[in-house]
Write an enzyme that holds these catalytic residues in place. Structure first.
Site, PDB file in Angstrom:
ATOM      1  CG  HIS A 159      -5.853  -3.590   1.456  1.00 46.88           C
ATOM      2  ND1 HIS A 159      -5.189  -2.715   0.611  1.00 46.88           N
ATOM      3  CD2 HIS A 159      -6.703  -4.290   0.661  1.00 46.88           C
ATOM      4  CE1 HIS A 159      -5.625  -2.880  -0.632  1.00 46.88           C
ATOM      5  NE2 HIS A 159      -6.550  -3.819  -0.620  1.00 46.88           N
ATOM      6  CB  CYS A 217      -0.896  -0.022   1.235  1.00 48.48           C
ATOM      7  SG  CYS A 217      -1.637   1.557   1.648  1.00 48.48           S
ATOM      8  CD  GLU A 218      -0.043   5.295  -4.029  1.00 45.67           C
ATOM      9  OE1 GLU A 218      -0.763   6.293  -4.157  1.00 45.67           O
ATOM     10  OE2 GLU A 218       0.633   4.820  -4.966  1.00 45.67           O
ATOM     11  CG  HIS A 219      -2.503   5.577   0.841  1.00 41.23           C
ATOM     12  ND1 HIS A 219      -3.688   4.982   0.459  1.00 41.23           N
ATOM     13  CD2 HIS A 219      -2.236   6.501  -0.120  1.00 41.23           C
ATOM     14  CE1 HIS A 219      -4.125   5.526  -0.657  1.00 41.23           C
ATOM     15  NE2 HIS A 219      -3.254   6.442  -1.033  1.00 41.23           N
ATOM     16  CG  HIS A 220      -0.918   3.327   5.952  1.00 35.70           C
ATOM     17  ND1 HIS A 220      -2.103   3.192   5.265  1.00 35.70           N
ATOM     18  CD2 HIS A 220      -1.112   4.318   6.848  1.00 35.70           C
ATOM     19  CE1 HIS A 220      -2.991   4.049   5.729  1.00 35.70           C
ATOM     20  NE2 HIS A 220      -2.419   4.759   6.687  1.00 35.70           N
ATOM     21  CB  CYS A 239      -3.038  -0.118   5.628  1.00 40.12           C
ATOM     22  SG  CYS A 239      -4.097  -0.330   4.189  1.00 40.12           S
ATOM     23  CD  GLN A 269      -7.807  -4.727  -4.188  1.00 36.82           C
ATOM     24  OE1 GLN A 269      -7.523  -4.730  -2.988  1.00 36.82           O
ATOM     25  NE2 GLN A 269      -8.819  -5.424  -4.662  1.00 36.82           N
TER      26      GLN A 269
END
Length: 198
Positions: A156, A87-90, A158, A128
């Site tokens: 996920h 995941c690019e956010h976390h 996250c 995703q």
């Protein structure tokens, strides 16, 4: 000579990442010189390069490396392809399965190449939703098929390890092109990926 797998890492990138992760361990309250952590920065540096290797790969080259002319126009499905991404956010993993189908328009590709295309885009920092459309676009652009369909189901970390901490949630995304935009064709694809034929 027996088969030997060799992983290669860029020396400068690895060295810079090692320094970064040593500093991060210290900022988190750990001692990077503790016995159990001495090689951890190097391991993380190599692991991160492995898990983001998709940036150095070309889906077009992969698909074209095994592209064959065949006068067929029946649905081809490769389902239950394991997906491991970040995941690019976390920068926490998400994982699950991809189901990919296409209807040829004169050209087919090796079955393993479909799974490799999934990896090209999964092995990057991702969401995703984008991963799903990137796989579809890669097959559409390289093979010019009559239709492409991609469905991904993933869990996920996250959402599981932090934040809302929902352990059993699964995210499903889909993308359809061409013949798969027709209800009948799309329904057949959905039925086939949900059935156990083997």
């Amino acid at each position: 000579m027996a088969y030997k797998k060799v992983e290669q890492y860029d020396g400068d990138t690895t060295a810079s990442l090692i320094e970064t992760y040593e500093r991060a361990l210290g900022l988190l309250g750990e001692d990077p010189q503790r016995e159990g952590l001495l090689k951890t920065p190097e391991r993380i540096a190599k692991a991160m390069q492995f898990m983001t290797q998709g940036y150095q790969q070309s889906s077009r080259d992969i698909l074209n490396s095994a592209k064959f002319h065949e006068p067929i126009s029946e649905m081809i499905i490769v389902k239950d392809i394991e997906v491991y991404s970040m995941c690019e956010h976390h920068m926490l993993p998400f994982f699950g399965k991809a189901h990919v189908a296409y209807i040829p328009n004169g050209w087919i590709t090796g079955l393993s190449k479909i799974a490799r295309v999934v990896d090209v885009y999964a092995r990057r920092l991702q969401v995703q939703e984008r991963l799903t459309t990137q796989i579809l676009d890669a097959i559409k652009d390289a093979l010019q098929p009559l239709g492409v369909a991609v469905v991904i189901e993933a869990s996920h970390l996250c959402m599981m390890m932090r934040g809302v901490q929902k352990q059993n949630s699964v995210t499903t995304t889909s993308a359809f092109f061409g013949e798969f935009e027709k209800n009948e064709t799309r329904s057949e694809f959905i039925r086939l990926i949900g059935s156990s034929l083997h």
